[in-house]
Design an enzyme around this catalytic site. Structure first.
Site, short mmCIF file in Angstrom:
data_model
loop_
_atom_site.label_atom_id
_atom_site.label_comp_id
_atom_site.label_asym_id
_atom_site.label_seq_id
_atom_site.Cartn_x
_atom_site.Cartn_y
_atom_site.Cartn_z
CG HIS A 72 38.43 34.23 39.51
ND1 HIS A 72 37.23 35.01 39.47
CD2 HIS A 72 39.22 35.05 38.97
CE1 HIS A 72 37.62 36.23 39.26
NE2 HIS A 72 38.94 36.22 38.98
CG ASP A 86 34.61 33.45 40.74
OD1 ASP A 86 35.86 33.57 41.53
OD2 ASP A 86 34.45 34.01 40.11
CB SER A 115 38.61 38.94 36.89
OG SER A 115 39.13 38.96 38.29
#
Length: 298
Positions: free
Chosen positions: A276, A248, A111
Site C-alpha cells: 500500500h 497490501d 486507496s
C-alpha cells in the site's frame, strides 16, 4: 496562478476552485496534446504521494494531472468550518477536468482514490477513457459473490491498527517523522525492500509542501453516506483495470479480485510485491501496467 516548474519536462501548477469555497492545488506534467491521465490519491494524502518518478514515466504517453485533495497539501483546509461528505471529493475530480478543459481522461485511483474512481464510473462514465484502481476495496451494497464472501475478506494488518490508534497524538516534528516512516514501513509490505530514508525524504517534502507537520485527518471525519452503490457497478461499461497488490496490509487479497468480479469490464492484474506504498522499486512495473491498460483505450 499558473507557473512552470521544470522547463525540461513541462510542469505547471495552478489553483482550481471547486464547490463550497474550496481551492485545490493542481499540477500538470507533460504535453497537453497527449491523452489526459488524472491521478486520484487516497485519504488525507497530497499529490506528492504519487512519486515524481511515476509521474515522469506516465507523462511520456499522457498529460498527467495530480492534485491535493481538500484539507491536504496546499489546497484549502476548512473542514471544521465547512464539512463535506467523502463523495464530494469525486465531484472535485470532475471540477478539475472542467477547469483544465479536459473532456475525457484516463483516471487512476489509489486507496480512497479508488473508492472515488468507483463513484466516477457510476456518475461520470462519459468523462472517463478508462479507469485504474489499486489498493481499494469494493464500495458497499454490491451483490454477494458466491466465490468470495464479504464476511471472509480480511481486515487491515494489526500493526496498522496499532499505529492508527496513535494517529491523533501530539508529536514534535522529529517524533512525527519517525511515526510516519514506521507507518510507511508497514504499508510497504514485507516483500519489496524498504528504504526508510526514501520515505523520510518524502515526508519532509510533504511537510514543506504543506507548510506543517500536522497530520491531516479531515477525510477520516467526513460523512461516508451515499456510497452503498456497489450493485450499480454491474452496469459499468468503461474499460477498467484493477491492480492486485498482494502485499497490501489494508486491503489484502482477495479484495482486488472481489472488486474486479463486480465490474463486468474489469481486468485483474497483479503487480508482484506491491503493498500500500509506492516505493521506487515498484514504480517501473506499475507504470508499465498502467500504460499497457491506457494505451489500448486511447
Amino acid at each position: 496562478m499558473t507557473r512552470v516548474t521544470d522547463p525540461e519536462s513541462p510542469r505547471h501548477e495552478t489553483f482550481v476552485d471547486v464547490a463550497d469555497g474550496y481551492r485545490l492545488w493542481v499540477q500538470t506534467t507533460g504535453d497537453p496534446e497527449r491523452p489526459a491521465l488524472l491521478l486520484v490519491m487516497g485519504a488525507n494524502a497530497s499529490l506528492l504521494s504519487w512519486p515524481d518518478e511515476l509521474v515522469e514515466l506516465l507523462s511520456r504517453d499522457h498529460f498527467v494531472v495530480r492534485y491535493d485533495h481538500r484539507d491536504t497539501g496546499r489546497s484549502t483546509h476548512a473542514f471544521t468550518e465547512r464539512p463535506y461528505p467523502i463523495r464530494a471529493l469525486a465531484d472535485d475530480a470532475i471540477a478539475i477536468l472542467d477547469a483544465l478543459r479536459i473532456p475525457r481522461a484516463h483516471v487512476v485511483g489509489m486507496s480512497m482514490g479508488g473508492t472515488l474512481v468507483q463513484l466516477l464510473l457510476l456518475d461520470h462514465p462519459d468523462r472517463l477513457l478508462s479507469a485504474t484502481i489499486l489498493g481499494s476495496a469494493l464500495i458497499g451494497g454490491a451483490a454477494p459473490d458466491p466465490d468470495i464472501k464479504d464476511e471472509d475478506l480480511p481486515g487491515p494488518d494489526p500493526r496498522l491498527l496499532a499505529l492508527w490508534a496513535e494517529l491523533g497524538q501530539e508529536r514534535d516534528a522529529e517524533a512525527e517523522l519517525r511515526w510516519r516512516v514506521a507507518h510507511w514501513r508497514v504499508l510497504n509490505g514485507d516483500v519489496l525492500p524498504f528504504d526508510p530514508e526514501e520515505f523520510a525524504d518524502l515526508e519532509r517534502r510533504i511537510a514543506a509542501h504543506s507548510g506543517t507537520w500536522h497530520s491531516p485527518a479531515a477525510h477520516a471525519l467526513a460523512d461516508q453516506s451515499g456510497m452503498e452503490r456497489g450493485a450499480e457497478l454491474a452496469k459499468v461499461s468503461v474499460p477498467t483495470l484493477v491492480i492486485d497488490a498482494p502485499e497490501d496490509p489494508i486491503t489484502p487479497p482477495p479484495h482486488a479480485a472481489r472488486l474486479a468480479r463486480a465490474i463486468p469490464t474489469a481486468t485483474l492484474v497483479t503487480v508482484p510485491g506491491l503493498g500500500h506504498a509506492l516505493p521506487r522499486a515498484v514504480v517501473p512495473s506499475l507504470a508499465t501496467t498502467i500504460t499497457d491498460h491506457t494505451g489500448r483505450r486511447s
